[in-house]
Design a protein around this motif. Structure first.
Motif, short mmCIF file in Angstrom:
data_model
loop_
_atom_site.label_atom_id
_atom_site.label_comp_id
_atom_site.label_asym_id
_atom_site.label_seq_id
_atom_site.Cartn_x
_atom_site.Cartn_y
_atom_site.Cartn_z
N UNK A 72 -20.41 -67.32 -51.05
CA UNK A 72 -21.28 -66.65 -52.02
C UNK A 72 -20.49 -65.98 -53.15
N UNK A 73 -19.20 -65.80 -52.98
CA UNK A 73 -18.28 -65.35 -54.03
C UNK A 73 -18.79 -64.15 -54.81
N UNK A 74 -19.12 -63.05 -54.16
CA UNK A 74 -19.63 -61.89 -54.90
C UNK A 74 -18.54 -61.21 -55.72
N UNK A 75 -18.99 -60.52 -56.76
CA UNK A 75 -18.07 -59.71 -57.56
C UNK A 75 -17.54 -58.52 -56.75
N UNK A 76 -18.43 -57.91 -55.96
CA UNK A 76 -18.09 -56.72 -55.17
C UNK A 76 -18.58 -56.93 -53.75
N UNK A 77 -17.74 -56.55 -52.78
CA UNK A 77 -18.10 -56.64 -51.36
C UNK A 77 -17.83 -55.31 -50.69
N UNK A 78 -18.81 -54.80 -49.96
CA UNK A 78 -18.61 -53.62 -49.13
C UNK A 78 -18.57 -54.04 -47.67
N UNK A 79 -17.46 -53.77 -47.00
CA UNK A 79 -17.30 -54.10 -45.58
C UNK A 79 -17.34 -52.82 -44.76
N UNK A 80 -18.05 -52.88 -43.64
CA UNK A 80 -18.05 -51.77 -42.68
C UNK A 80 -17.44 -52.24 -41.36
N UNK A 94 -8.97 -65.27 -48.78
CA UNK A 94 -9.84 -65.53 -49.92
C UNK A 94 -9.05 -66.07 -51.11
N UNK A 95 -7.85 -65.54 -51.31
CA UNK A 95 -7.04 -66.01 -52.43
C UNK A 95 -6.39 -67.35 -52.14
N UNK A 96 -5.73 -67.47 -50.99
CA UNK A 96 -4.93 -68.67 -50.71
C UNK A 96 -5.80 -69.88 -50.39
N UNK A 97 -6.91 -69.66 -49.70
CA UNK A 97 -7.74 -70.79 -49.26
C UNK A 97 -8.91 -71.08 -50.19
N UNK A 98 -9.34 -70.06 -50.94
CA UNK A 98 -10.56 -70.23 -51.74
C UNK A 98 -10.38 -69.90 -53.22
N UNK A 99 -9.20 -69.45 -53.59
CA UNK A 99 -8.95 -69.17 -55.00
C UNK A 99 -9.67 -67.97 -55.54
N UNK A 100 -10.12 -67.05 -54.66
CA UNK A 100 -10.83 -65.85 -55.07
C UNK A 100 -9.90 -64.65 -54.93
N UNK A 101 -9.66 -63.96 -56.02
CA UNK A 101 -8.71 -62.86 -56.03
C UNK A 101 -9.45 -61.54 -56.12
N UNK A 102 -9.18 -60.64 -55.17
CA UNK A 102 -9.87 -59.35 -55.10
C UNK A 102 -8.87 -58.20 -55.05
N UNK A 103 -9.26 -57.10 -55.68
CA UNK A 103 -8.63 -55.81 -55.45
C UNK A 103 -9.32 -55.18 -54.23
N UNK A 104 -8.67 -54.19 -53.61
CA UNK A 104 -9.27 -53.55 -52.44
C UNK A 104 -9.01 -52.06 -52.46
N UNK A 105 -10.02 -51.29 -52.01
CA UNK A 105 -9.89 -49.85 -51.80
C UNK A 105 -10.49 -49.52 -50.44
N UNK A 135 -10.72 -54.58 -61.45
CA UNK A 135 -10.01 -53.38 -60.98
C UNK A 135 -10.97 -52.24 -60.67
N UNK A 136 -10.54 -51.36 -59.78
CA UNK A 136 -11.33 -50.18 -59.39
C UNK A 136 -10.57 -48.92 -59.74
N UNK A 137 -11.33 -47.89 -60.15
CA UNK A 137 -10.73 -46.61 -60.49
C UNK A 137 -11.52 -45.48 -59.81
N UNK A 138 -10.95 -44.28 -59.88
CA UNK A 138 -11.64 -43.06 -59.44
C UNK A 138 -12.12 -43.15 -57.99
N UNK A 139 -11.28 -43.70 -57.14
CA UNK A 139 -11.64 -43.80 -55.72
C UNK A 139 -11.80 -42.42 -55.09
N UNK A 165 -19.58 -51.08 -66.44
CA UNK A 165 -19.06 -50.19 -65.39
C UNK A 165 -20.19 -49.63 -64.54
N UNK A 166 -19.90 -49.46 -63.26
CA UNK A 166 -20.90 -48.93 -62.33
C UNK A 166 -20.18 -48.22 -61.19
N UNK A 167 -20.79 -47.19 -60.66
CA UNK A 167 -20.25 -46.49 -59.49
C UNK A 167 -20.77 -47.19 -58.25
N UNK A 168 -19.85 -47.58 -57.37
CA UNK A 168 -20.20 -48.30 -56.13
C UNK A 168 -19.84 -47.43 -54.93
#
Length: 279
Positions: A72-80, A94-105, A135-139, A165-168
């Motif tokens: 589904x390649x979402x822009x933002x993912x929240x994992x619990x 996600x990057x090596x097998x699917x070419x999807x590059x994510x930042x993480x906080x 990119x993410x800021x103000x964590x 921009x949006x607060x997540x």
């Protein structure tokens, strides 16, 4: 020994053939150090957000978890219920097998060797994580004053969804049969959400939509499903294997376009994603 020109060409051709048969030996898994095959590169859906409780402890592979997210390649993912080591592996796959590059906080609330492994003096960290293609800021990572039977909290970041921009927020509330604890946790979360004109709240709330303890979050935001409301007349899709809706994408100042609840064999919670109109 000196080789003739014809012999040299033959040897060179054989070397290339052997490389193709044996495959790459670079650490990144590609020829000459490339991190992934060019054919695997793809883009995220820029206005799509997802929440998923990935289940812990569960005997599921991070390759499979990454493949589910990549569908589904979402822009933002929240994992619990996430361990740092698992999230690192999911992001890498996600990057090596699917070419999807994510930042993480991270918003970790426990150091638990039983859940996340590690050495007795350095157990793994457990809690929430947010992956974002932008990119993410103000964590901000907040542990609720009372977690109930297990420490709980939320993590909040500012990132870009659909070019704006949006607060997540990403949270996991106290386990079932702890209604009073969840009510206090929602109060803390709702106060933070209410300070933003545009916010997306992801998470496992461990409560059905008409549960009294969710009243304050409903006052601040709406569920991504227009039919799902905190009343007996609402029609809400279930998000767990035990046929309850516990997982939410709440929107404040953002309009939903369409959503989907996707059962998965890799968790007792379904994946919930939504496309939004950030304008």
């Amino acid at each position: 020994m000196v080789l003739g020109r014809g012999t040299g060409l033959f040897v060179g051709a054989m070397a290339v053939a052997c490389m193709m048969l044996v495959g790459p030996s670079a650490p990144g898994g590609g020829l000459f150090g490339s991190s992934r095959p060019a054919a695997a590169v793809r883009d995220v859906v820029p206005n799509r957000v997802m929440t998923w409780n990935i289940c812990n402890p569960c005997e599921e592979g991070n390759v499979d978890r990454a493949a589910e997210i990549a569908r589904y390649a979402p822009q933002v993912i929240g994992l619990q219920e996430a361990c740092v080591r698992d999230v690192e592996k999911i992001r890498d796959h996600l990057e090596r097998l699917h070419g999807l590059v994510y930042h993480v906080q991270y918003g970790m609330v426990l150091r638990d060797r039983g859940r996340c492994g590690g050495w007795p003096w350095s157990p793994g960290a457990f809690g929430q994580a947010v992956l974002s293609a932008a990119p993410m800021t103000d964590r901000v990572s907040v542990e609720y004053p009372d977690g109930g039977s297990e420490d709980r909290g939320y993590v909040a970041v500012t990132t870009t969804v659909g070019g704006r921009p949006v607060r997540v927020f990403n949270t996991h509330l106290a386990q079932r049969r702890q209604e009073a604890v969840r009510a206090d946790q929602v109060g803390v979360l709702a106060a933070a959400v209410g300070r933003h004109d545009r916010a997306i709240v992801l998470g496992d709330f461990n409560a059905v939509p008409d549960a009294p303890e969710l009243t304050r979050i409903w006052a601040q935001a709406a569920d991504t499903d227009p039919r799902c409301r905190p009343s007996s007349t609402g029609t809400c899709e279930v998000t767990t294997d035990w046929h309850s809706k516990f997982d939410y994408v709440f929107l404040r100042g953002i309009a939903p376009l369409e959503h989907r609840v996707q059962p998965t064999p890799y968790s007792d919670h379904h994946m919930l994603y939504t496309d939004v109109d950030p304008s």
